[in-house]
Design a protein around this motif. Structure first.
Motif, PDB file in Angstrom:
ATOM      1  N   SER A   3      -3.801  34.065   9.151  1.00 50.32           N
ATOM      2  CA  SER A   3      -5.182  33.778   8.765  1.00 50.32           C
ATOM      3  C   SER A   3      -5.506  32.300   8.969  1.00 50.32           C
ATOM      4  CB  SER A   3      -5.423  34.188   7.318  1.00 50.32           C
ATOM      5  OG  SER A   3      -4.625  33.421   6.441  1.00 50.32           O
ATOM      6  N   THR A   4      -4.544  31.439   8.715  1.00 54.92           N
ATOM      7  CA  THR A   4      -4.772  30.003   8.902  1.00 54.92           C
ATOM      8  C   THR A   4      -4.995  29.689  10.378  1.00 54.92           C
ATOM      9  OG1 THR A   4      -3.409  29.514   6.979  1.00 54.92           O
ATOM     10  CG2 THR A   4      -3.803  27.703   8.517  1.00 54.92           C
ATOM     11  N   THR A   5      -4.204  30.289  11.238  1.00 55.79           N
ATOM     12  CA  THR A   5      -4.354  30.085  12.673  1.00 55.79           C
ATOM     13  C   THR A   5      -5.722  30.557  13.141  1.00 55.79           C
ATOM     14  OG1 THR A   5      -1.983  30.374  12.981  1.00 55.79           O
ATOM     15  CG2 THR A   5      -3.353  30.592  14.938  1.00 55.79           C
ATOM     16  N   ASP A   6      -6.149  31.730  12.651  1.00 56.42           N
ATOM     17  CA  ASP A   6      -7.470  32.253  13.008  1.00 56.42           C
ATOM     18  C   ASP A   6      -8.561  31.265  12.591  1.00 56.42           C
ATOM     19  OD1 ASP A   6      -6.734  34.719  14.186  1.00 56.42           O
ATOM     20  OD2 ASP A   6      -6.549  35.651  12.219  1.00 56.42           O
ATOM     21  N   LYS A   7      -8.447  30.744  11.380  1.00 57.09           N
ATOM     22  CA  LYS A   7      -9.471  29.834  10.886  1.00 57.09           C
ATOM     23  C   LYS A   7      -9.488  28.522  11.676  1.00 57.09           C
ATOM     24  CE  LYS A   7      -8.264  30.714   6.500  1.00 57.09           C
ATOM     25  NZ  LYS A   7      -8.214  30.610   5.044  1.00 57.09           N
ATOM     26  N   ILE A   8      -8.320  27.997  12.013  1.00 57.35           N
ATOM     27  CA  ILE A   8      -8.244  26.746  12.776  1.00 57.35           C
ATOM     28  C   ILE A   8      -8.814  26.941  14.181  1.00 57.35           C
ATOM     29  CG2 ILE A   8      -6.651  25.110  13.867  1.00 57.35           C
ATOM     30  CD1 ILE A   8      -4.895  25.436  11.325  1.00 57.35           C
ATOM     31  N   LYS A   9      -8.417  28.024  14.840  1.00 56.26           N
ATOM     32  CA  LYS A   9      -8.942  28.291  16.179  1.00 56.26           C
ATOM     33  C   LYS A   9     -10.454  28.520  16.123  1.00 56.26           C
ATOM     34  CE  LYS A   9      -4.894  29.984  18.579  1.00 56.26           C
ATOM     35  NZ  LYS A   9      -4.339  31.031  19.431  1.00 56.26           N
ATOM     36  N   GLU A  14     -15.862  26.631  17.373  1.00 54.22           N
ATOM     37  CA  GLU A  14     -17.195  26.260  16.903  1.00 54.22           C
ATOM     38  C   GLU A  14     -17.543  24.836  17.331  1.00 54.22           C
ATOM     39  OE1 GLU A  14     -19.207  27.154  13.067  1.00 54.22           O
ATOM     40  OE2 GLU A  14     -17.257  28.059  12.618  1.00 54.22           O
ATOM     41  N   ALA A  15     -16.611  23.918  17.143  1.00 58.60           N
ATOM     42  CA  ALA A  15     -16.853  22.518  17.498  1.00 58.60           C
ATOM     43  C   ALA A  15     -17.082  22.373  18.995  1.00 58.60           C
ATOM     44  CB  ALA A  15     -15.680  21.653  17.050  1.00 58.60           C
ATOM     45  N   ALA A  16     -16.236  23.006  19.792  1.00 57.32           N
ATOM     46  CA  ALA A  16     -16.389  22.936  21.249  1.00 57.32           C
ATOM     47  C   ALA A  16     -17.715  23.557  21.679  1.00 57.32           C
ATOM     48  CB  ALA A  16     -15.226  23.635  21.937  1.00 57.32           C
ATOM     49  N   GLY A  17     -18.084  24.645  21.041  1.00 60.34           N
ATOM     50  CA  GLY A  17     -19.350  25.296  21.352  1.00 60.34           C
ATOM     51  C   GLY A  17     -20.538  24.407  21.040  1.00 60.34           C
ATOM     52  N   LYS A  42     -18.066  32.938  18.804  1.00 62.66           N
ATOM     53  CA  LYS A  42     -16.669  33.381  18.835  1.00 62.66           C
ATOM     54  C   LYS A  42     -15.879  32.692  17.731  1.00 62.66           C
ATOM     55  CE  LYS A  42     -12.520  33.252  21.718  1.00 62.66           C
ATOM     56  NZ  LYS A  42     -11.953  32.812  22.997  1.00 62.66           N
ATOM     57  N   GLY A  43     -16.126  31.403  17.555  1.00 62.20           N
ATOM     58  CA  GLY A  43     -15.442  30.648  16.501  1.00 62.20           C
ATOM     59  C   GLY A  43     -15.793  31.161  15.122  1.00 62.20           C
ATOM     60  N   GLU A  44     -17.063  31.485  14.907  1.00 60.06           N
ATOM     61  CA  GLU A  44     -17.478  32.026  13.610  1.00 60.06           C
ATOM     62  C   GLU A  44     -16.785  33.358  13.346  1.00 60.06           C
ATOM     63  OE1 GLU A  44     -21.754  32.150  13.680  1.00 60.06           O
ATOM     64  OE2 GLU A  44     -21.921  29.962  13.658  1.00 60.06           O
ATOM     65  N   ALA A  45     -16.665  34.184  14.387  1.00 61.14           N
ATOM     66  CA  ALA A  45     -15.992  35.472  14.232  1.00 61.14           C
ATOM     67  C   ALA A  45     -14.508  35.279  13.912  1.00 61.14           C
ATOM     68  CB  ALA A  45     -16.151  36.305  15.498  1.00 61.14           C
ATOM     69  N   GLN A  46     -13.869  34.327  14.593  1.00 59.68           N
ATOM     70  CA  GLN A  46     -12.448  34.064  14.323  1.00 59.68           C
ATOM     71  C   GLN A  46     -12.250  33.616  12.876  1.00 59.68           C
ATOM     72  OE1 GLN A  46     -11.877  31.307  17.643  1.00 59.68           O
ATOM     73  NE2 GLN A  46     -10.162  32.564  18.334  1.00 59.68           N
ATOM     74  N   GLN A  47     -13.134  32.780  12.386  1.00 59.54           N
ATOM     75  CA  GLN A  47     -13.020  32.338  10.999  1.00 59.54           C
ATOM     76  C   GLN A  47     -13.203  33.507  10.039  1.00 59.54           C
ATOM     77  OE1 GLN A  47     -14.580  28.537   9.622  1.00 59.54           O
ATOM     78  NE2 GLN A  47     -15.389  28.271  11.695  1.00 59.54           N
ATOM     79  N   ILE A  49     -12.493  36.594  10.606  1.00 59.14           N
ATOM     80  CA  ILE A  49     -11.266  37.401  10.659  1.00 59.14           C
ATOM     81  C   ILE A  49     -10.196  36.763   9.777  1.00 59.14           C
ATOM     82  CG2 ILE A  49      -9.336  38.071  12.160  1.00 59.14           C
ATOM     83  CD1 ILE A  49     -11.486  38.484  14.380  1.00 59.14           C
ATOM     84  N   GLY A  50     -10.048  35.449   9.861  1.00 62.34           N
ATOM     85  CA  GLY A  50      -9.071  34.739   9.027  1.00 62.34           C
ATOM     86  C   GLY A  50      -9.356  34.910   7.550  1.00 62.34           C
ATOM     87  N   LYS A  51     -10.624  34.824   7.179  1.00 61.52           N
ATOM     88  CA  LYS A  51     -10.996  34.998   5.771  1.00 61.52           C
ATOM     89  C   LYS A  51     -10.752  36.434   5.326  1.00 61.52           C
ATOM     90  CE  LYS A  51     -14.295  31.221   5.790  1.00 61.52           C
ATOM     91  NZ  LYS A  51     -15.696  30.811   5.787  1.00 61.52           N
ATOM     92  N   GLY A  52     -11.002  37.380   6.227  1.00 58.63           N
ATOM     93  CA  GLY A  52     -10.733  38.786   5.904  1.00 58.63           C
ATOM     94  C   GLY A  52      -9.256  39.038   5.680  1.00 58.63           C
ATOM     95  N   LYS A  53      -8.422  38.431   6.517  1.00 54.70           N
ATOM     96  CA  LYS A  53      -6.973  38.575   6.338  1.00 54.70           C
ATOM     97  C   LYS A  53      -6.541  38.006   4.990  1.00 54.70           C
ATOM     98  CE  LYS A  53      -5.508  38.491  11.175  1.00 54.70           C
ATOM     99  NZ  LYS A  53      -4.789  37.723  12.212  1.00 54.70           N
ATOM    100  N   ASP A  54      -7.128  36.871   4.599  1.00 48.14           N
ATOM    101  CA  ASP A  54      -6.817  36.282   3.297  1.00 48.14           C
ATOM    102  C   ASP A  54      -7.188  37.238   2.165  1.00 48.14           C
ATOM    103  OD1 ASP A  54      -5.769  33.903   4.255  1.00 48.14           O
ATOM    104  OD2 ASP A  54      -7.633  32.766   3.980  1.00 48.14           O
ATOM    105  N   ALA A  55      -8.358  37.854   2.283  1.00 49.87           N
ATOM    106  CA  ALA A  55      -8.820  38.764   1.239  1.00 49.87           C
ATOM    107  C   ALA A  55      -7.909  39.980   1.121  1.00 49.87           C
ATOM    108  CB  ALA A  55     -10.253  39.211   1.530  1.00 49.87           C
ATOM    109  N   VAL A  56      -7.488  40.517   2.256  1.00 49.62           N
ATOM    110  CA  VAL A  56      -6.584  41.680   2.244  1.00 49.62           C
ATOM    111  C   VAL A  56      -5.251  41.281   1.634  1.00 49.62           C
ATOM    112  CG1 VAL A  56      -5.246  43.236   3.721  1.00 49.62           C
ATOM    113  CG2 VAL A  56      -7.673  42.866   4.180  1.00 49.62           C
TER     114      VAL A  56
END
Length: 63
Positions: A3-9, A14-17, A42-47, A49-56
């Motif tokens: 989840s951390t990797t997803d959030k960082i990526k 997002e920043a590059a975009g 794409k960056g927002e979606a990755q974040q 996903i990371g937050k969803g993994k944390d919740a699960v």
């Protein structure tokens, strides 16, 4: 991927975009601006996903 990797990526995309969008606006390049918007989303979606993994993980840990 963790989840951390997803959030960082996600943050990186997002920043590059945002940079691409600004460059596209500054140089009147609509294609680059659109590419930047897509990368930001794409960056927002990755974040998300990371937050969803944390919740699960939290839900499973409680059980």
């Amino acid at each position: 991927m963790s989840s951390t990797t997803d959030k960082i990526k996600g943050l990186a995309n997002e920043a590059a975009g945002n940079v691409k969008q600004a460059a596209g606006k500054a140089f009147n390049k609509p294609g680059l601006e659109a590419e930047g918007k897509a990368q930001e989303l794409k960056g927002e979606a990755q974040q998300a996903i990371g937050k969803g993994k944390d919740a699960v993980k939290k839900a499973v840990d409680k059980v």
